[in-house]
Design an enzyme around this catalytic site. Structure first.
Site, PDB file in Angstrom:
ATOM      1  N   GLY A   1       0.836  -1.192   0.000  1.00 13.03           N
ATOM      2  CA  GLY A   1       0.000   0.000   0.000  1.00 13.03           C
ATOM      3  C   GLY A   1       0.873   1.245   0.000  1.00 13.03           C
TER       4      GLY A   1
ATOM      5  N   GLN B   1       3.346   9.914   0.779  1.00 18.69           N
ATOM      6  CA  GLN B   1       4.623   9.210   0.941  1.00 18.69           C
ATOM      7  C   GLN B   1       5.599   9.504  -0.201  1.00 18.69           C
ATOM      8  OE1 GLN B   1       2.486   5.310   1.985  1.00 18.69           O
ATOM      9  NE2 GLN B   1       4.391   5.109   3.109  1.00 18.69           N
TER      10      GLN B   1
ATOM     11  N   CYS C   1       5.976  -0.194   7.319  1.00 20.67           N
ATOM     12  CA  CYS C   1       5.590   0.946   6.498  1.00 20.67           C
ATOM     13  C   CYS C   1       6.775   1.334   5.618  1.00 20.67           C
ATOM     14  CB  CYS C   1       5.204   2.112   7.407  1.00 20.67           C
ATOM     15  SG  CYS C   1       4.770   3.604   6.515  1.00 20.67           S
ATOM     16  N   LEU C   2       6.504   1.645   4.361  1.00 13.78           N
ATOM     17  CA  LEU C   2       7.593   2.022   3.456  1.00 13.78           C
ATOM     18  C   LEU C   2       8.273   3.319   3.918  1.00 13.78           C
ATOM     19  CD1 LEU C   2       5.949   1.176   0.002  1.00 13.78           C
ATOM     20  CD2 LEU C   2       7.725  -0.117   1.186  1.00 13.78           C
TER      21      LEU C   2
ATOM     22  N   HIS D   1      -4.408   1.682   7.722  1.00 18.25           N
ATOM     23  CA  HIS D   1      -3.014   2.155   7.814  1.00 18.25           C
ATOM     24  C   HIS D   1      -2.782   3.272   6.791  1.00 18.25           C
ATOM     25  CE1 HIS D   1       1.522   1.397   8.033  1.00 18.25           C
ATOM     26  NE2 HIS D   1       1.387   2.168   6.962  1.00 18.25           N
ATOM     27  N   GLU D   2      -3.216   3.042   5.550  1.00 19.57           N
ATOM     28  CA  GLU D   2      -3.006   4.038   4.486  1.00 19.57           C
ATOM     29  C   GLU D   2      -3.811   5.309   4.747  1.00 19.57           C
ATOM     30  OE1 GLU D   2      -0.587   3.660   2.562  1.00 19.57           O
ATOM     31  OE2 GLU D   2      -0.317   1.556   3.066  1.00 19.57           O
TER      32      GLU D   2
ATOM     33  N   HIS E   1      -2.177   7.779   6.910  1.00 22.44           N
ATOM     34  CA  HIS E   1      -1.186   8.635   6.227  1.00 22.44           C
ATOM     35  C   HIS E   1      -1.820   9.944   5.755  1.00 22.44           C
ATOM     36  CE1 HIS E   1       2.467   6.283   6.102  1.00 22.44           C
ATOM     37  NE2 HIS E   1       1.849   5.217   5.630  1.00 22.44           N
TER      38      HIS E   1
HETATM   39 ZN    ZN Z   1       2.669   3.311   5.714  1.00 22.58          ZN
END
Ligand code: ZN
Length: 174
Positions: free
Chosen positions: A46, A51, A94-95, A136-137, A140
């Site tokens: 995701g 991000q 998380c990225l 989660h997304e 962000h």
């Molecule tokens: Zn994340």
């Protein structure tokens, strides 16, 4: 399609609140294409636009385990309608928080209203990994990271270590 640089914590851009998308046009679709390419390249499931530094309420996801058959999902202006009162726990990463994982508790199911890649209004009933990933997304979009749910001590330690990693010069082996 272009692979973009993923912003890592600590970075105040990740704390911005993303803005509502007025219309889903070519610009937004190009952004979604780039986001998907960037996400696949980073081996994530995701990615939110913020991000890669774009404060728009856009998320891409693909939770299929199959490398061959990709099943991308696009969410523009997602809104959670119903949250389950039951919770489930996943170990999340998380990225934007590279190399750290933690068990996070979130509502087990949720119903999301959103616009898809073509700007069509959709409703999705999500459960399991999909529900967790969407939540989660969506965090962000509000400038929230999963480490915010951890104890202050644990979070400070992670952020400190991440800052140190950033300060280090690139390693070269010659
Ligand atoms: Zn994340």
């Amino acid at each position: 399609m272009t692979i973009k640089t993923i912003i890592a914590e600590p970075n105040k851009i990740l704390r911005e609140i993303s803005k509502t998308v007025e219309t889903v046009g070519k610009e937004e679709q190009n952004l979604m294409d780039d986001m998907l390419e960037t996400m696949y390249h980073a081996k994530g499931i995701g990615l939110a636009a913020i991000q890669i530094g774009v404060p728009k309420r856009i998320i891409v996801m693909d939770i299929s385990k199959n490398e061959e058959e990709k099943t991308p999902l696009y969410f523009v202006n997602p809104l959670i309608k119903n949250r389950n009162k039951e919770y489930s726990v996943y170990e999340e990463g998380c990225l934007s928080v590279p190399n750290y994982f933690a068990e996070i508790e979130r509502p087990k199911t949720c119903e999301v209203e959103y616009l898809d890649y073509n700007g069509q209004k959709k409703i999705l009933k999500a459960e399991g990994l999909l529900a967790t990933c969407i939540q989660h997304e969506m965090d962000h979009l509000e400038g929230i990271l999963f480490i915010d749910y951890l104890s202050k001590l644990k979070k400070t330690m992670i952020v400190k270590k991440l800052s140190k990693q950033k300060d280090k010069p690139d390693r070269i082996i010659v």
